[in-house]
Design a protein around this motif. Sequence first.
Motif, PDB file in Angstrom:
ATOM      1  N   PHE A  48       2.766   3.976  -4.138  1.00 24.09           N
ATOM      2  CA  PHE A  48       3.109   2.756  -4.871  1.00 24.09           C
ATOM      3  C   PHE A  48       4.200   1.932  -4.200  1.00 24.09           C
ATOM      4  CE2 PHE A  48       1.125   5.391  -8.148  1.00 24.09           C
ATOM      5  CZ  PHE A  48       0.248   4.483  -8.711  1.00 24.09           C
ATOM      6  N   ASN A  49       5.137   2.588  -3.532  1.00 23.94           N
ATOM      7  CA  ASN A  49       6.256   1.846  -2.956  1.00 23.94           C
ATOM      8  C   ASN A  49       6.120   1.667  -1.445  1.00 23.94           C
ATOM      9  OD1 ASN A  49       6.544   4.538  -2.445  1.00 23.94           O
ATOM     10  ND2 ASN A  49       8.771   4.563  -2.616  1.00 23.94           N
ATOM     11  N   LYS A  50       4.887   1.786  -0.937  1.00 18.88           N
ATOM     12  CA  LYS A  50       4.660   1.629   0.492  1.00 18.88           C
ATOM     13  C   LYS A  50       3.540   0.620   0.733  1.00 18.88           C
ATOM     14  CE  LYS A  50       7.465   4.777   2.291  1.00 18.88           C
ATOM     15  NZ  LYS A  50       8.474   4.493   3.329  1.00 18.88           N
ATOM     16  N   LYS A  52       1.775  -2.000   4.111  1.00 19.58           N
ATOM     17  CA  LYS A  52       1.737  -2.298   5.542  1.00 19.58           C
ATOM     18  C   LYS A  52       0.990  -3.609   5.725  1.00 19.58           C
ATOM     19  CE  LYS A  52       0.148  -0.487   9.989  1.00 19.58           C
ATOM     20  NZ  LYS A  52      -0.570   0.623  10.664  1.00 19.58           N
ATOM     21  N   ASN A  53       1.714  -4.608   6.204  1.00 17.78           N
ATOM     22  CA  ASN A  53       1.132  -5.945   6.374  1.00 17.78           C
ATOM     23  C   ASN A  53       0.501  -6.452   5.077  1.00 17.78           C
ATOM     24  OD1 ASN A  53       1.834  -5.877   9.127  1.00 17.78           O
ATOM     25  ND2 ASN A  53      -0.095  -4.871   9.662  1.00 17.78           N
ATOM     26  N   GLY A  54       1.171  -6.143   3.964  1.00 17.37           N
ATOM     27  CA  GLY A  54       0.683  -6.590   2.669  1.00 17.37           C
ATOM     28  C   GLY A  54      -0.405  -5.723   2.070  1.00 17.37           C
ATOM     29  N   ARG A  55      -0.834  -4.704   2.774  1.00 25.59           N
ATOM     30  CA  ARG A  55      -1.890  -3.824   2.277  1.00 25.59           C
ATOM     31  C   ARG A  55      -1.278  -2.619   1.562  1.00 25.59           C
ATOM     32  NH1 ARG A  55      -7.030  -4.258   4.798  1.00 25.59           N
ATOM     33  NH2 ARG A  55      -7.100  -5.711   6.558  1.00 25.59           N
ATOM     34  N   LYS A  56      -1.931  -2.160   0.522  1.00 22.72           N
ATOM     35  CA  LYS A  56      -1.517  -0.934  -0.143  1.00 22.72           C
ATOM     36  C   LYS A  56      -1.873   0.259   0.740  1.00 22.72           C
ATOM     37  CE  LYS A  56      -2.160  -2.757  -4.828  1.00 22.72           C
ATOM     38  NZ  LYS A  56      -2.891  -2.600  -6.121  1.00 22.72           N
ATOM     39  N   LEU A  57      -1.016   1.257   0.700  1.00 19.98           N
ATOM     40  CA  LEU A  57      -1.243   2.453   1.500  1.00 19.98           C
ATOM     41  C   LEU A  57      -1.707   3.608   0.617  1.00 19.98           C
ATOM     42  CD1 LEU A  57       1.813   2.413   3.944  1.00 19.98           C
ATOM     43  CD2 LEU A  57      -0.523   1.629   4.368  1.00 19.98           C
ATOM     44  N   PHE A  58      -2.555   4.426   1.192  1.00 21.08           N
ATOM     45  CA  PHE A  58      -3.083   5.599   0.498  1.00 21.08           C
ATOM     46  C   PHE A  58      -2.924   6.816   1.402  1.00 21.08           C
ATOM     47  CE2 PHE A  58      -5.170   1.940  -1.244  1.00 21.08           C
ATOM     48  CZ  PHE A  58      -5.363   2.211  -2.586  1.00 21.08           C
ATOM     49  N   PRO A 171       7.420  10.300  -0.924  1.00 21.92           N
ATOM     50  CA  PRO A 171       7.002   9.080  -0.223  1.00 21.92           C
ATOM     51  C   PRO A 171       8.119   8.368   0.520  1.00 21.92           C
ATOM     52  CG  PRO A 171       7.088   8.711  -2.589  1.00 21.92           C
ATOM     53  CD  PRO A 171       7.270  10.185  -2.380  1.00 21.92           C
ATOM     54  N   ASP A 172       9.379   8.646   0.175  1.00 19.29           N
ATOM     55  CA  ASP A 172      10.481   7.977   0.859  1.00 19.29           C
ATOM     56  C   ASP A 172      11.007   8.779   2.045  1.00 19.29           C
ATOM     57  OD1 ASP A 172      10.443   5.810  -0.856  1.00 19.29           O
ATOM     58  OD2 ASP A 172      11.716   6.814  -2.326  1.00 19.29           O
ATOM     59  N   GLY A 173      10.539  10.005   2.172  1.00 20.43           N
ATOM     60  CA  GLY A 173      11.031  10.849   3.252  1.00 20.43           C
ATOM     61  C   GLY A 173      10.236  10.652   4.531  1.00 20.43           C
ATOM     62  N   VAL A 174      10.861  10.964   5.647  1.00 14.29           N
ATOM     63  CA  VAL A 174      10.185  10.879   6.937  1.00 14.29           C
ATOM     64  C   VAL A 174       9.290  12.098   7.092  1.00 14.29           C
ATOM     65  CG1 VAL A 174      10.499  10.805   9.426  1.00 14.29           C
ATOM     66  CG2 VAL A 174      12.097   9.602   7.938  1.00 14.29           C
TER      67      VAL A 174
END
Length: 247
Positions: A48-50, A52-58, A171-174
């Motif tokens: 939800f908080n990621k 890329k170039n305006g696209r949602k990530l899954f 989701p916020d971790g590397v």
Amino acid sequence: MRSLLFLSAAALSLTACATTTTTQTTVYIPVAPVVTPSSLTPQPVILFNKTKNGRKLFTLNEEFPYCDPGTGKVIVVPRWYVTDFASVPWFGQSVIDPQGPTARAAIIHDYLYAIGEKGKREEADDIFYRAMISFGVDEWQARTAYTAVRTGGEKGYGLKDDWSFIDPTRPDGVQPAPFPKPKTGAVRIMSRCAGFKDLIQTGWRAYPIAQPVVNVPPPVTVTEKTGPADWVQDKLPWPKKKKDEKK
């Protein structure tokens, strides 16, 4: 009173009799983790908080195995692989439903494009088309998406930034890649995919998850000697003294 004296005398006389030695050993056996088969129809997990170039990530919380009936190649998308279905150009995106069967085929296509095996882009597109048909996508939708990747997908093939992974629980971790980018997307070849589903049902994993080390305690052996005196002692009105109890 006489009965008590009699029991006491009997206890002393029976002490000299033969005793019985009982040895009991407790062995700790670790419980093996239950291995469940990988899903052949996984549901992508949205981050939800990621974007890329305006696209949602899954991403995927389990590895995703697929066998292409045309080549017999077994392709396994690792868990935590991040996809945005960008390998399908914008004019084919209208048929890509993140919650539908087209998404599963697009994940496989994104993964093959991320690897970018030399000279295999057309094969990746063909695998994408067959995967859509295998997952039940309508012919016209599959043909639309296939035409889009054939005519406009070249620029997205083999991009370095597309090799990324995110643990959906963090989701916020590397999240480093579980392994270096391979040269090919196939992990094995199975002619006409014969036996593929049976293989998956065994719990086979292309990328096994490391299990935590279980420290098993050593066996515990307890030896106890009993004899007639113990039976008499149980009948006496005073409690039996423990071996380590001070007199």
